[in-house]
Motif scaffolding. Structure first.
Motif, mmCIF file in Angstrom:
data_model
loop_
_atom_site.group_PDB
_atom_site.id
_atom_site.type_symbol
_atom_site.label_atom_id
_atom_site.label_comp_id
_atom_site.label_asym_id
_atom_site.label_seq_id
_atom_site.Cartn_x
_atom_site.Cartn_y
_atom_site.Cartn_z
ATOM 1 N N TYR A 152 -43.760 -45.167 -68.303
ATOM 2 C CA TYR A 152 -44.300 -45.894 -67.148
ATOM 3 C C TYR A 152 -43.460 -45.605 -65.915
ATOM 4 N N THR A 153 -44.131 -45.371 -64.804
ATOM 5 C CA THR A 153 -43.465 -45.273 -63.516
ATOM 6 C C THR A 153 -44.247 -46.111 -62.515
ATOM 7 N N PRO A 154 -43.565 -46.782 -61.580
ATOM 8 C CA PRO A 154 -44.264 -47.637 -60.611
ATOM 9 C C PRO A 154 -45.303 -46.893 -59.795
ATOM 10 N N THR A 155 -45.157 -45.571 -59.629
ATOM 11 C CA THR A 155 -46.108 -44.791 -58.841
ATOM 12 C C THR A 155 -47.181 -44.116 -59.693
ATOM 13 N N GLY A 156 -47.116 -44.301 -61.006
ATOM 14 C CA GLY A 156 -48.080 -43.685 -61.908
ATOM 15 C C GLY A 156 -49.153 -44.664 -62.335
ATOM 16 N N THR B 171 -47.970 -37.873 -65.415
ATOM 17 C CA THR B 171 -48.644 -39.027 -64.811
ATOM 18 C C THR B 171 -50.096 -38.725 -64.432
ATOM 19 N N GLU B 172 -50.545 -37.488 -64.550
ATOM 20 C CA GLU B 172 -51.885 -37.117 -64.120
ATOM 21 C C GLU B 172 -52.901 -37.584 -65.167
ATOM 22 N N PRO B 173 -53.803 -38.496 -64.796
ATOM 23 C CA PRO B 173 -54.711 -39.103 -65.783
ATOM 24 C C PRO B 173 -55.537 -38.123 -66.597
ATOM 25 N N ARG B 174 -56.101 -37.100 -65.959
ATOM 26 C CA ARG B 174 -56.953 -36.175 -66.722
ATOM 27 C C ARG B 174 -56.146 -35.390 -67.747
ATOM 28 N N ARG B 175 -54.938 -35.028 -67.403
ATOM 29 C CA ARG B 175 -54.088 -34.301 -68.348
ATOM 30 C C ARG B 175 -53.689 -35.209 -69.503
ATOM 31 N N ILE B 176 -53.396 -36.469 -69.207
ATOM 32 C CA ILE B 176 -53.051 -37.426 -70.261
ATOM 33 C C ILE B 176 -54.218 -37.579 -71.230
ATOM 34 N N ALA B 177 -55.420 -37.764 -70.696
ATOM 35 C CA ALA B 177 -56.608 -37.930 -71.539
ATOM 36 C C ALA B 177 -56.861 -36.691 -72.389
ATOM 37 N N ALA B 178 -56.639 -35.518 -71.817
ATOM 38 C CA ALA B 178 -56.844 -34.279 -72.563
ATOM 39 C C ALA B 178 -55.850 -34.165 -73.714
ATOM 40 N N LEU B 179 -54.610 -34.571 -73.482
ATOM 41 C CA LEU B 179 -53.609 -34.546 -74.547
ATOM 42 C C LEU B 179 -53.991 -35.509 -75.664
ATOM 43 N N VAL B 180 -54.427 -36.698 -75.301
ATOM 44 C CA VAL B 180 -54.828 -37.680 -76.316
ATOM 45 C C VAL B 180 -55.903 -37.106 -77.223
ATOM 46 N N ARG B 181 -56.859 -36.400 -76.645
ATOM 47 C CA ARG B 181 -57.978 -35.862 -77.421
ATOM 48 C C ARG B 181 -57.529 -34.803 -78.424
#
Length: 258
Positions: A188-192, A168-178
């Motif tokens: 999806y999670t309600p707290t993410g 759920t950590e945005p920077r880690r998600i963006a890094a994976l996408v790259r």
């Protein structure tokens, strides 16, 4: 590229709601979702079986047979493929495709990377048109260690997309996408992050997992207790006719209605 694969490359990420039976799948399709996933927890619980133990192979195939002939795209959650034998996993995938499924979700449960990669390769060999969403449980069951290495191996084995539930950590998600060559699927999670936020990060598929099933069960239990205690149940209530219409084969109703 198949129609289901194309949904991972549109202007917006594919929001994939997860059904557990015929009525829930058709109801979601009637609300305009072009593709429906299944939830292994919902399918297992409805059958009185434990989730994540490879106990629901027959139930998954029956559900695929039930849903695959309807006018929407369906991707099946097949846990770990229900076997440690890649050949058997490939044959199961071929059976899913034969009854109309367009995708399969395979989880590694933090087991052998080489074995999971072999399962992916076996599926692509036995059912080339099936979209393989390769799930790693590095965040679901662990601390994120080995995520990159596992996803690299699964891409190389032929996965069409990769799934990292629990991240759920945005920077880690963006890094994976790259660093990925295939679409990234996030749970999806309600707290993410919200779906628009995940879209901004480059996520191409957002799954709801067991969330809808758990909310439906929770609403049913809450309504029963409200009635017992003399309260009027709240929330959306589809009519008898709307639910009955979801059992009909052929054209989908325009909406399940309130």
């Amino acid at each position: 590229m198949t129609a289901f694969a194309e949904l991972h490359h549109g202007d917006e990420p594919l929001l994939l709601p997860n059904a557990w039976d015929h009525a829930s799948a058709r109801g979601l399709a009637a609300e305009g979702f072009p593709a429906i996933g299944t939830t292994s927890l919902g399918a297992a619980a409805a059958a009185g079986l434990p989730d994540g133990t490879s106990a629901t192979r027959d139930e998954t195939l029956r559900l695929a047979l039930d849903l695959g002939s309807d006018p929407y795209l369906v991707s099946m959650d097949a846990e770990d493929g229900y076997s440690e034998d890649p050949g058997r996993v490939g044959e199961f995938a071929r059976q899913l495709q034969a009854v109309g499924a367009v995708g399969i979700n395979l989880e590694d449960r933090l087991g052998s990377v080489a074995l999971h990669a072999a399962k992916i390769a076996a599926v692509k060999s036995a059912a080339p048109g099936l979209f393989v969403n390769a799930r790693t449980d590095t965040y679901w069951l662990g601390d994120g260690t080995e995520t990159d290495e596992r996803l690299d191996a699964y891409q190389q084995a032929g996965a069409d997309g990769v799934f990292v539930p629990g991240l759920t950590e945005p920077r880690r998600i963006a890094a994976l996408v790259r660093r990925l060559d295939v679409p990234l699927n996030i749970l999806y999670t309600p707290t993410g992050p919200t779906v628009p936020h995940l879209a901004d990060l480059g996520v191409r598929r957002v799954s709801l997992g067991s969330l809808l099933y758990r909310r439906a069960l929770g609403a049913a239990l809450e309504a029963a207790v409200d009635i017992r205690e003399g309260r009027t149940p709240q929330g959306a209530l589809p009519s008898y006719g709307a639910v009955d219409a979801l059992s009909r084969r052929g054209d989908l109703p325009h909406s399940a209605g309130p």
